[in-house]
Design a protein around this motif. Sequence first.
Motif, PDB file in Angstrom:
ATOM      1  N   LEU A  15       7.614  37.880  29.098  1.00  0.00           N
ATOM      2  CA  LEU A  15       8.539  36.774  28.894  1.00  0.00           C
ATOM      3  C   LEU A  15       8.766  36.015  30.196  1.00  0.00           C
ATOM      4  O   LEU A  15       9.047  36.616  31.233  1.00  0.00           O
ATOM      5  CB  LEU A  15       9.874  37.307  28.373  1.00  0.00           C
ATOM      6  CG  LEU A  15      10.940  36.268  28.054  1.00  0.00           C
ATOM      7  CD1 LEU A  15      10.547  35.448  26.840  1.00  0.00           C
ATOM      8  CD2 LEU A  15      12.293  36.944  27.834  1.00  0.00           C
ATOM      9  N   ARG A  17      10.657  32.079  31.559  1.00  0.00           N
ATOM     10  CA  ARG A  17      11.450  30.927  31.125  1.00  0.00           C
ATOM     11  C   ARG A  17      10.557  29.758  30.748  1.00  0.00           C
ATOM     12  O   ARG A  17      10.823  29.040  29.779  1.00  0.00           O
ATOM     13  CB  ARG A  17      12.413  30.510  32.245  1.00  0.00           C
ATOM     14  CG  ARG A  17      13.563  31.487  32.478  1.00  0.00           C
ATOM     15  CD  ARG A  17      14.472  31.008  33.607  1.00  0.00           C
ATOM     16  NE  ARG A  17      15.094  29.732  33.319  1.00  0.00           N
ATOM     17  CZ  ARG A  17      16.206  29.580  32.616  1.00  0.00           C
ATOM     18  NH1 ARG A  17      16.837  30.637  32.126  1.00  0.00           N
ATOM     19  NH2 ARG A  17      16.722  28.388  32.412  1.00  0.00           N
ATOM     20  N   PHE A  20       8.731  30.363  27.348  1.00  0.00           N
ATOM     21  CA  PHE A  20       9.646  30.443  26.213  1.00  0.00           C
ATOM     22  C   PHE A  20      10.394  29.135  25.972  1.00  0.00           C
ATOM     23  O   PHE A  20      11.015  28.957  24.917  1.00  0.00           O
ATOM     24  CB  PHE A  20      10.654  31.576  26.442  1.00  0.00           C
ATOM     25  CG  PHE A  20      11.427  31.966  25.220  1.00  0.00           C
ATOM     26  CD1 PHE A  20      10.819  32.679  24.189  1.00  0.00           C
ATOM     27  CD2 PHE A  20      12.769  31.630  25.089  1.00  0.00           C
ATOM     28  CE1 PHE A  20      11.524  33.046  23.056  1.00  0.00           C
ATOM     29  CE2 PHE A  20      13.489  31.991  23.956  1.00  0.00           C
ATOM     30  CZ  PHE A  20      12.860  32.701  22.937  1.00  0.00           C
ATOM     31  N   TYR A  23      10.875  27.233  22.649  1.00  0.00           N
ATOM     32  CA  TYR A  23      11.518  27.975  21.569  1.00  0.00           C
ATOM     33  C   TYR A  23      13.003  28.249  21.834  1.00  0.00           C
ATOM     34  O   TYR A  23      13.738  28.598  20.916  1.00  0.00           O
ATOM     35  CB  TYR A  23      10.798  29.312  21.363  1.00  0.00           C
ATOM     36  CG  TYR A  23       9.303  29.160  21.239  1.00  0.00           C
ATOM     37  CD1 TYR A  23       8.712  28.843  20.030  1.00  0.00           C
ATOM     38  CD2 TYR A  23       8.472  29.302  22.364  1.00  0.00           C
ATOM     39  CE1 TYR A  23       7.339  28.679  19.919  1.00  0.00           C
ATOM     40  CE2 TYR A  23       7.096  29.142  22.259  1.00  0.00           C
ATOM     41  CZ  TYR A  23       6.534  28.837  21.044  1.00  0.00           C
ATOM     42  OH  TYR A  23       5.175  28.664  20.946  1.00  0.00           O
ATOM     43  N   VAL A  26      15.712  31.677  28.128  1.00  0.00           N
ATOM     44  CA  VAL A  26      15.793  33.044  28.632  1.00  0.00           C
ATOM     45  C   VAL A  26      17.104  33.164  29.395  1.00  0.00           C
ATOM     46  O   VAL A  26      17.410  32.346  30.262  1.00  0.00           O
ATOM     47  CB  VAL A  26      14.603  33.388  29.540  1.00  0.00           C
ATOM     48  CG1 VAL A  26      14.765  34.777  30.137  1.00  0.00           C
ATOM     49  CG2 VAL A  26      13.300  33.295  28.760  1.00  0.00           C
ATOM     50  N   VAL A 117       8.059  34.217  18.093  1.00  0.00           N
ATOM     51  CA  VAL A 117       8.626  32.899  17.818  1.00  0.00           C
ATOM     52  C   VAL A 117       7.553  31.939  17.314  1.00  0.00           C
ATOM     53  O   VAL A 117       6.359  32.131  17.546  1.00  0.00           O
ATOM     54  CB  VAL A 117       9.284  32.301  19.082  1.00  0.00           C
ATOM     55  CG1 VAL A 117      10.604  32.966  19.387  1.00  0.00           C
ATOM     56  CG2 VAL A 117       8.356  32.396  20.285  1.00  0.00           C
ATOM     57  N   LYS A 133       3.892  32.650  18.992  1.00  0.00           N
ATOM     58  CA  LYS A 133       3.797  33.370  20.263  1.00  0.00           C
ATOM     59  C   LYS A 133       4.578  34.672  20.176  1.00  0.00           C
ATOM     60  O   LYS A 133       5.531  34.790  19.402  1.00  0.00           O
ATOM     61  CB  LYS A 133       4.362  32.535  21.420  1.00  0.00           C
ATOM     62  CG  LYS A 133       3.673  31.199  21.650  1.00  0.00           C
ATOM     63  CD  LYS A 133       2.316  31.370  22.289  1.00  0.00           C
ATOM     64  CE  LYS A 133       1.688  30.023  22.615  1.00  0.00           C
ATOM     65  NZ  LYS A 133       0.334  30.165  23.176  1.00  0.00           N
ATOM     66  N   PHE A 135       6.329  37.695  22.916  1.00  0.00           N
ATOM     67  CA  PHE A 135       6.694  37.995  24.299  1.00  0.00           C
ATOM     68  C   PHE A 135       7.336  39.378  24.371  1.00  0.00           C
ATOM     69  O   PHE A 135       8.035  39.798  23.448  1.00  0.00           O
ATOM     70  CB  PHE A 135       7.699  36.970  24.838  1.00  0.00           C
ATOM     71  CG  PHE A 135       7.200  35.555  24.842  1.00  0.00           C
ATOM     72  CD1 PHE A 135       6.415  35.080  25.880  1.00  0.00           C
ATOM     73  CD2 PHE A 135       7.517  34.690  23.796  1.00  0.00           C
ATOM     74  CE1 PHE A 135       5.955  33.769  25.886  1.00  0.00           C
ATOM     75  CE2 PHE A 135       7.070  33.374  23.796  1.00  0.00           C
ATOM     76  CZ  PHE A 135       6.282  32.911  24.842  1.00  0.00           C
ATOM     77  N   ALA A 137      10.163  41.195  26.401  1.00  0.00           N
ATOM     78  CA  ALA A 137      11.305  40.969  27.286  1.00  0.00           C
ATOM     79  C   ALA A 137      11.800  42.302  27.805  1.00  0.00           C
ATOM     80  O   ALA A 137      11.775  43.319  27.094  1.00  0.00           O
ATOM     81  CB  ALA A 137      12.420  40.258  26.536  1.00  0.00           C
ATOM     82  N   ILE A 143      17.696  36.460  25.316  1.00  0.00           N
ATOM     83  CA  ILE A 143      16.997  35.279  24.807  1.00  0.00           C
ATOM     84  C   ILE A 143      17.935  34.503  23.885  1.00  0.00           C
ATOM     85  O   ILE A 143      18.823  35.075  23.246  1.00  0.00           O
ATOM     86  CB  ILE A 143      15.674  35.642  24.087  1.00  0.00           C
ATOM     87  CG1 ILE A 143      15.903  36.692  22.987  1.00  0.00           C
ATOM     88  CG2 ILE A 143      14.639  36.124  25.078  1.00  0.00           C
ATOM     89  CD1 ILE A 143      15.974  36.090  21.629  1.00  0.00           C
ATOM     90  N   TYR A 145      17.508  31.670  20.886  1.00  0.00           N
ATOM     91  CA  TYR A 145      16.649  30.870  20.015  1.00  0.00           C
ATOM     92  C   TYR A 145      17.292  29.507  19.779  1.00  0.00           C
ATOM     93  O   TYR A 145      18.477  29.422  19.436  1.00  0.00           O
ATOM     94  CB  TYR A 145      16.458  31.541  18.659  1.00  0.00           C
ATOM     95  CG  TYR A 145      15.790  32.888  18.687  1.00  0.00           C
ATOM     96  CD1 TYR A 145      14.478  33.030  19.116  1.00  0.00           C
ATOM     97  CD2 TYR A 145      16.468  34.031  18.256  1.00  0.00           C
ATOM     98  CE1 TYR A 145      13.866  34.275  19.122  1.00  0.00           C
ATOM     99  CE2 TYR A 145      15.856  35.267  18.256  1.00  0.00           C
ATOM    100  CZ  TYR A 145      14.560  35.388  18.688  1.00  0.00           C
ATOM    101  OH  TYR A 145      13.948  36.621  18.685  1.00  0.00           O
ATOM    102  N   HIS A 151      11.550  32.776  13.987  1.00  0.00           N
ATOM    103  CA  HIS A 151      11.398  33.975  14.807  1.00  0.00           C
ATOM    104  C   HIS A 151      11.412  35.204  13.908  1.00  0.00           C
ATOM    105  O   HIS A 151      11.907  35.167  12.773  1.00  0.00           O
ATOM    106  CB  HIS A 151      12.521  34.080  15.844  1.00  0.00           C
ATOM    107  CG  HIS A 151      13.898  34.072  15.243  1.00  0.00           C
ATOM    108  ND1 HIS A 151      14.548  32.906  14.914  1.00  0.00           N
ATOM    109  CD2 HIS A 151      14.745  35.076  14.893  1.00  0.00           C
ATOM    110  CE1 HIS A 151      15.726  33.182  14.399  1.00  0.00           C
ATOM    111  NE2 HIS A 151      15.865  34.512  14.368  1.00  0.00           N
TER     112      HIS A 151
END
Length: 203
Positions: A15, A17, A20, A23, A26, A117, A133, A135, A137, A143, A145, A151
Amino acid sequence: MEGQIPPKSIKAAPLTREAFAPYGDVICSLPTPADTANQGTAKRFNHIGRHVRKTAQITNLRNKANPAQPNLCVFRCAPTPVLPFPMKLLERHKFSSQFFVPMTPNQDGARGYLVIVCLNDPVRDKPDYRTLKAFVASTTEGINYSAGCWHHPMIALERVTDFCVLVYERRELREAPDEDCEEEFLAEECIIEVDGFRGASEL
């Protein structure tokens, strides 16, 4: 057909920033300048995410006198028993952002969680699988959304993990089953490969 069919498999990436950003956000401390707080004993990082309720987009609800309320809650997530992870569905909160902040420390064995996501296809109003995608974390990262971001429900890795969650909902006052949460089931599983972790049943 492009974007309508999910891939057979994808590999989860660490993950960041930047990756992401399409979406959501972070939630973590930043290397950028911060405000001084607590009489100089702390640094405060402001505006690291946006928590929103898109009331302007809700045009088909009758009971607008009872707007959605922020729901601060805790999710206790059981770890996935198997990896690679077989993804079978996506969900979205059409009108609200939703953030998750892990609260289970590393010393309890919780090292990370899986985030999946996908952006929305505005023409079909369905997931655009070209943007799917995944990730990994760490438990030091939260996170957020964006409203309307597709998601997968939260996936803990290896250990039961608690998350502090904030989302706008009407719950008992909702007028449609999918007003707070809409689900989209995949015709075939998409396999998510996750390096460095094992399914809970394999530990």
